[in-house]
Design a protein around this motif. Structure first.
Motif, PDB file in Angstrom:
ATOM      1  N   ASP A  70      33.048  12.572 -74.198  1.00 10.93           N
ATOM      2  CA  ASP A  70      32.520  11.747 -75.289  1.00 10.93           C
ATOM      3  C   ASP A  70      31.305  10.946 -74.816  1.00 10.93           C
ATOM      4  O   ASP A  70      30.306  10.844 -75.531  1.00 10.93           O
ATOM      5  CB  ASP A  70      33.592  10.800 -75.826  1.00 10.93           C
ATOM      6  CG  ASP A  70      34.669  11.500 -76.643  1.00 10.93           C
ATOM      7  OD1 ASP A  70      34.446  12.652 -77.082  1.00 10.93           O
ATOM      8  OD2 ASP A  70      35.736  10.885 -76.848  1.00 10.93           O
ATOM      9  N   ASP A  71      31.393  10.389 -73.610  1.00 18.84           N
ATOM     10  CA  ASP A  71      30.253   9.657 -73.044  1.00 18.84           C
ATOM     11  C   ASP A  71      29.062  10.584 -72.835  1.00 18.84           C
ATOM     12  O   ASP A  71      27.914  10.213 -73.121  1.00 18.84           O
ATOM     13  CB  ASP A  71      30.629   8.999 -71.706  1.00 18.84           C
ATOM     14  CG  ASP A  71      31.589   7.839 -71.865  1.00 18.84           C
ATOM     15  OD1 ASP A  71      31.723   7.307 -72.994  1.00 18.84           O
ATOM     16  OD2 ASP A  71      32.215   7.456 -70.851  1.00 18.84           O
ATOM     17  N   GLN A  72      29.313  11.788 -72.336  1.00 21.37           N
ATOM     18  CA  GLN A  72      28.230  12.746 -72.129  1.00 21.37           C
ATOM     19  C   GLN A  72      27.575  13.122 -73.453  1.00 21.37           C
ATOM     20  O   GLN A  72      26.343  13.221 -73.535  1.00 21.37           O
ATOM     21  CB  GLN A  72      28.749  14.005 -71.429  1.00 21.37           C
ATOM     22  CG  GLN A  72      29.087  13.800 -69.983  1.00 21.37           C
ATOM     23  CD  GLN A  72      29.696  15.043 -69.347  1.00 21.37           C
ATOM     24  OE1 GLN A  72      30.223  15.929 -70.030  1.00 21.37           O
ATOM     25  NE2 GLN A  72      29.639  15.104 -68.026  1.00 21.37           N
ATOM     26  N   ARG A  73      28.367  13.333 -74.490  1.00 22.28           N
ATOM     27  CA  ARG A  73      27.797  13.655 -75.804  1.00 22.28           C
ATOM     28  C   ARG A  73      26.948  12.504 -76.323  1.00 22.28           C
ATOM     29  O   ARG A  73      25.862  12.706 -76.852  1.00 22.28           O
ATOM     30  CB  ARG A  73      28.903  13.968 -76.830  1.00 22.28           C
ATOM     31  CG  ARG A  73      29.473  15.336 -76.699  1.00 22.28           C
ATOM     32  CD  ARG A  73      30.456  15.715 -77.814  1.00 22.28           C
ATOM     33  NE  ARG A  73      31.382  14.669 -78.196  1.00 22.28           N
ATOM     34  CZ  ARG A  73      31.289  13.920 -79.291  1.00 22.28           C
ATOM     35  NH1 ARG A  73      30.314  14.087 -80.140  1.00 22.28           N
ATOM     36  NH2 ARG A  73      32.193  12.998 -79.552  1.00 22.28           N
ATOM     37  N   ALA A  74      27.442  11.278 -76.144  1.00 22.46           N
ATOM     38  CA  ALA A  74      26.713  10.096 -76.611  1.00 22.46           C
ATOM     39  C   ALA A  74      25.384   9.930 -75.874  1.00 22.46           C
ATOM     40  O   ALA A  74      24.403   9.451 -76.450  1.00 22.46           O
ATOM     41  CB  ALA A  74      27.570   8.843 -76.434  1.00 22.46           C
ATOM     42  N   ASN A  75      25.344  10.339 -74.612  1.00 22.33           N
ATOM     43  CA  ASN A  75      24.129  10.199 -73.807  1.00 22.33           C
ATOM     44  C   ASN A  75      23.245  11.437 -73.832  1.00 22.33           C
ATOM     45  O   ASN A  75      22.228  11.483 -73.140  1.00 22.33           O
ATOM     46  CB  ASN A  75      24.496   9.866 -72.356  1.00 22.33           C
ATOM     47  CG  ASN A  75      25.175   8.528 -72.236  1.00 22.33           C
ATOM     48  OD1 ASN A  75      24.866   7.609 -72.986  1.00 22.33           O
ATOM     49  ND2 ASN A  75      26.113   8.411 -71.317  1.00 22.33           N
TER      50      ASN A  75
END
Length: 83
Positions: A70-75
């Motif tokens: 989720d963090d990777q998608r957000a970034n």
């Protein structure tokens, strides 16, 4: 508070996927996570059949992995194409 019997009745496992016949379900976890987000991107967040993939990946994926993805998608650093 739900009784133990009611709780057991509500617990379900994901169906068998012949693409992932082995005990190690890492790829199955990854594929369901990616399929869920692809489905939502294509069909929209209100498309109910996408929830099947979410149910599957939340059942078999460690939450640490999901949070990381989720963090990777957000970034904008997620390694899979979701469109």
């Amino acid at each position: 508070m739900a009784s133990e019997q009611e709780l057991r009745a509500s617990i379900q496992t994901i169906p068998f996927d012949p693409r992932f016949p082995n005990q190690n379900q890492t790829r199955n976890c990854w594929q369901n996570y990616v399929d869920f987000h692809r489905c939502q991107n294509i069909k929209g967040e209100d498309y109910e059949p996408c929830q099947f993939f979410k149910k599957c990946f939340t059942a078999i994926c460690p939450m640490d992995w999901v949070e990381k993805w989720d963090d990777q998608r957000a970034n904008g650093a997620f390694p899979a194409k979701l469109d």
